[in-house]
Every structure is written in structure tokens, then in C-alpha cells.
Design a protein around this motif. Structure first.
Motif, PDB file in Angstrom:
ATOM      1  N   TYR A  44      12.698 -39.738  32.794  1.00 57.11           N
ATOM      2  CA  TYR A  44      11.526 -39.260  32.071  1.00 57.11           C
ATOM      3  C   TYR A  44      11.515 -37.731  32.068  1.00 57.11           C
ATOM      4  CZ  TYR A  44       9.971 -44.075  32.552  1.00 57.11           C
ATOM      5  OH  TYR A  44       9.892 -45.437  32.498  1.00 57.11           O
ATOM      6  N   LYS A  45      11.406 -37.158  30.866  1.00 59.93           N
ATOM      7  CA  LYS A  45      11.388 -35.703  30.749  1.00 59.93           C
ATOM      8  C   LYS A  45      10.105 -35.159  31.360  1.00 59.93           C
ATOM      9  CE  LYS A  45      11.586 -31.940  27.384  1.00 59.93           C
ATOM     10  NZ  LYS A  45      11.769 -31.553  25.976  1.00 59.93           N
ATOM     11  N   VAL A  46      10.252 -34.215  32.277  1.00 63.36           N
ATOM     12  CA  VAL A  46       9.115 -33.656  33.009  1.00 63.36           C
ATOM     13  C   VAL A  46       8.640 -32.366  32.360  1.00 63.36           C
ATOM     14  CG1 VAL A  46       8.344 -32.740  35.225  1.00 63.36           C
ATOM     15  CG2 VAL A  46       9.896 -34.708  35.159  1.00 63.36           C
ATOM     16  N   VAL A  73      13.721 -30.430  33.834  1.00 63.67           N
ATOM     17  CA  VAL A  73      13.601 -31.382  34.937  1.00 63.67           C
ATOM     18  C   VAL A  73      13.424 -32.785  34.354  1.00 63.67           C
ATOM     19  CG1 VAL A  73      12.335 -31.995  37.027  1.00 63.67           C
ATOM     20  CG2 VAL A  73      12.508 -29.592  36.326  1.00 63.67           C
ATOM     21  N   VAL A  74      14.223 -33.723  34.829  1.00 68.75           N
ATOM     22  CA  VAL A  74      14.128 -35.123  34.406  1.00 68.75           C
ATOM     23  C   VAL A  74      13.911 -35.963  35.657  1.00 68.75           C
ATOM     24  CG1 VAL A  74      15.282 -37.048  33.257  1.00 68.75           C
ATOM     25  CG2 VAL A  74      15.661 -34.715  32.445  1.00 68.75           C
ATOM     26  N   GLU A  75      12.786 -36.669  35.713  1.00 71.18           N
ATOM     27  CA  GLU A  75      12.516 -37.545  36.847  1.00 71.18           C
ATOM     28  C   GLU A  75      13.244 -38.865  36.629  1.00 71.18           C
ATOM     29  OE1 GLU A  75       8.845 -38.929  39.739  1.00 71.18           O
ATOM     30  OE2 GLU A  75       8.396 -38.185  37.738  1.00 71.18           O
ATOM     31  N   PRO A 302       9.064 -34.648  23.837  1.00 72.39           N
ATOM     32  CA  PRO A 302       8.017 -34.013  24.634  1.00 72.39           C
ATOM     33  C   PRO A 302       8.094 -34.477  26.085  1.00 72.39           C
ATOM     34  CG  PRO A 302       7.107 -35.879  23.481  1.00 72.39           C
ATOM     35  CD  PRO A 302       8.559 -35.806  23.079  1.00 72.39           C
ATOM     36  N   SER A 303       7.221 -33.961  26.935  1.00 72.25           N
ATOM     37  CA  SER A 303       7.161 -34.435  28.307  1.00 72.25           C
ATOM     38  C   SER A 303       6.722 -35.898  28.322  1.00 72.25           C
ATOM     39  CB  SER A 303       6.187 -33.580  29.118  1.00 72.25           C
ATOM     40  OG  SER A 303       4.892 -33.645  28.557  1.00 72.25           O
ATOM     41  N   LYS A 304       7.155 -36.615  29.333  1.00 74.84           N
ATOM     42  CA  LYS A 304       6.921 -38.054  29.535  1.00 74.84           C
ATOM     43  C   LYS A 304       7.806 -38.936  28.651  1.00 74.84           C
ATOM     44  CE  LYS A 304       2.053 -37.213  30.577  1.00 74.84           C
ATOM     45  NZ  LYS A 304       0.664 -37.486  30.163  1.00 74.84           N
ATOM     46  N   ARG A 305       8.581 -38.347  27.748  1.00 76.61           N
ATOM     47  CA  ARG A 305       9.449 -39.137  26.867  1.00 76.61           C
ATOM     48  C   ARG A 305      10.656 -39.649  27.651  1.00 76.61           C
ATOM     49  NH1 ARG A 305       9.492 -38.846  21.428  1.00 76.61           N
ATOM     50  NH2 ARG A 305       7.253 -39.073  21.816  1.00 76.61           N
TER      51      ARG A 305
END
Length: 336
Positions: A44-46, A73-75, A302-305
């Protein structure tokens, strides 16, 4: 004076520019690898931050010097291999022949699919081995565990992932060994490795031709009727139809895209998450609580993607050791 020629700047190579069918990326091409193992890992893209590192790129003007670079950062919470999919070769390409599912499933998987109550995993696996001569390729069925991450969802994503190996037997042997088990990003990637990032981009809605295709705005003395942000002509009298190449308004963004050769600067453990978490958390995401990756540069979406990281299908240069990182910015991003 010669007439000024200014063609539109937008590429038609990506046409049709319509919304992606699904938010989870769909990958049809996997690289060939001799060693058995998964060829991709979702995360998930942070968000973005910057680091200071010692440049170890050969023949670089800044080789051996400390430089500052932007990182994403990628979680990457652990994934679960929930099944094995076998493909057979037909006259029209590969076709799914059979699936072998794990004997036990994650509780959250019921939110996504109808989980079989009674399933003979061993019997299905035996049947697959008996028909292995018809199998052309083996892939893994994996699902994410978003509950562990900071994304506001519980329903896991289902994805198909390629498996490395010289033969189908090697692929099946590896897939059987990890069936029903959790996989971490360190089991797939290594520091300094290049990876392809595949994701659905930011959606920008319905946009006009100027923003969507880079068409020139009509100037004051042009033959126009109160409209400036339009195409001057949508085509000639003959042929008496509008060509598909003519720039038109429509959907912009929310398209699946692939960015090649993103360098992995660091694979971090969950215990090291405090090293990257800024004060107040990442904007529109929160705090990283799991394993994570630091990738050089930007990523689509976007973030969360959800971003699918694949082994580089056309690697650029050699696999270098990861550069030595001396500083990771944890300054607050809230006021940015």
C-alpha cells in the motif's frame, strides 16, 4: 514567415483512456527467473519523504558522495498464498485449467469470496500432479491482509502472482511448499534490487482537451465563436467521420500504468517503522505499522492505493548493493 506547427503533446499510445476496470492491478506478463519463488509482492502506497545516502551508482557524477533523494514508502504487510492456479496451452493462448486451494482460509477472506466449507485440498493437488503433462505454467493465488496496515479496509484483495522456476515441476514444488502460508517482502526482494511498480493512477475525472491532451488554447484572432479551450477542427469533409485520433474531452486519470526499474533502497521490518514515521503520521495515511519498502522516486496512484511490485521484466544495468542510508527525514508532513 513559415507557419508554426504545433502538434498535440498527448500520446495516443495509451488509448482508449477510460477508467480502469478494477483498482487492483492486473498483470499478464511475468519475467522468467531460474530460482523458484514469487515474482511479485503487493503493498500500500503510504507517501513520500527524503533520505540522504551515499551514491554507489557506477560512473555517476556524484559517485561516492552523499546526496539527498526523494523516496516513496510502501507498507507491505505479509500476504497469504491461498491457492495454486495451473494454466494449459491452447490455440488461443494460456487458459486456466484448475485451481488448488489451501485447506484453511483467513477469516477476512469471507468478505471477498464464498469460502468452501468442505474442500479436499490434498485430492485436488494429487489430481493436478497426475495431469502435470498438460500444464504449461503454474501461478500462485495470493491475498493481502489490509487489516494489519493503516488503510481503512478489512476486505482483502485477491491477486495472481507468477512463480519462478525452470520447469513446471519446480514451480509446483515451490507453490505446494508455501500453500496456506504467509510470505514477507524480504522473501521476494532484496535491498538494491530493481522492481516494476504497477498501479492505477490518480483519478482526475472528466477533463477537457487542453488538460487531457495538451491542445493549444485558441488565440484571439482565430476563427472561433467564444470558445478557446477546444480543438480548432475535428476533421475534414472527407472522410466524413471523426477519426479516433482527434483529441476529445473525457476521463483523465484512474488508468493502470507500469513504471519500470524502481530501485529498492531499503526493506524495513515492522520493528523499524519508527525510523520512517514522521511526527503526526503520513498525510492521508497515518502511521506505518508493518514491514515497509523504501523505493527511489515516485510511484503511480494516491496514498492508500494498492501497488503491485513485480520483479523487473526488463532490468536496467546490474543489481547493485543497496546504498548506505545515513538519514531518513521524519519531519512532520502535515504543514506541507
Amino acid at each position: 514567415m513559415a507557419r508554426h506547427h504545433q502538434p498535440r503533446k498527448g500520446s495516443v499510445a495509451f488509448s482508449p483512456r477510460k477508467r480502469a476496470a478494477r483498482e487492483s492491478p492486473r498483470i499478464s506478463s511475468w519475467p522468467e527467473r531460474e530460482e523458484p519463488g514469487l515474482l511479485g509482492f503487493p503493498g500500500y502506497k503510504v507517501g513520500m519523504t527524503h533520505v540522504t545516502l551515499l551514491d554507489n551508482t557506477k560512473n555517476s557524477p556524484t559517485e561516492g558522495m552523499e546526496i539527498s533523494t526523494a523516496v516513496t514508502v510502501v507498507e507491505t504487510p505479509p500476504i497469504v498464498v491461498m491457492g495454486i492456479r495451473a494454466y494449459t496451452k491452447t490455440s488461443r493462448g494460456l487458459k486456466a485449467m484448475t485451481d488448488v486451494l489451501a485447506s484453511e482460509f483467513d477469516e477476512d477472506l469471507k468478505r471477498k469470496i464464498s469460502v468452501p466449507v468442505e474442500y479436499d485440498s490434498e485430492g485436488q493437488l494429487t489430481s493436478l500432479k497426475e495431469n502435470l503433462d498438460k500444464v504449461e505454467e503454474i501461478r500462485a493465488l495470493i491475498h493481502t491482509k489490509p487489516r494489519l496496515a493503516s488503510v481503512p479496509k478489512k476486505k482483502p484483495e485477491l491477486l495472481e502472482c507468477g512463480i519462478g522456476g525452470n520447469t513446471v515441476e519446480e514451480q509446483l514444488e515451490y507453490a505446494t511448499s508455501v500453500l496456506g502460508k504467509e510470505i514477507n517482502p524480504a522473501d521476494v526482494f532484496a535491498d538494491g534490487e530493481h522492481t516494476d511498480a504497477i498501479a492505477v493512477t490518480k483519478g482526475k475525472g472528466f477533463q477537457g482537451v487542453v488538460k487531457r491532451w495538451g491542445v493549444r488554447i485558441q488565440y484571439g484572432k482565430a476563427a472561433r465563436s467564444s470558445k478557446a479551450r477546444v480543438v480548432g477542427s475535428i476533421g475534414p469533409w472527407t472522410p466524413s467521420r471523426t477519426m479516433w485520433t482527434v483529441p476529445m474531452a473525457g476521463q483523465m486519470g484512474y488508468h493502470q500504468r507500469t513504471e519500470y526499474n524502481k530501485k529498492i533502497l531499503k526493506i524495513g521490518e515492522a520493528e523499524q517503522a519508527d525510523e520512517i514515521n514522521p511526527k503526526g503520521g503520513f498525510v492521508k495515511y497515518g502511521l506505518v505499522k508493518n514491514n515497509y519498502l523504501l523505493l527511489k522516486g515516485s510511484l503511480p496512484g494516491p496514498s492508500k492505493r494498492l501497488v503491485m511490485l513485480r520483479k523487473a521484466v526488463r532490468p536496467h544495468g546490474k543489481h547493485d548493493d543497496a546504498p548506505q542510508i545515513s538519514y531518513i527525514s521524519t519531519a512532520s508532513k502535515q504543514g506541507a
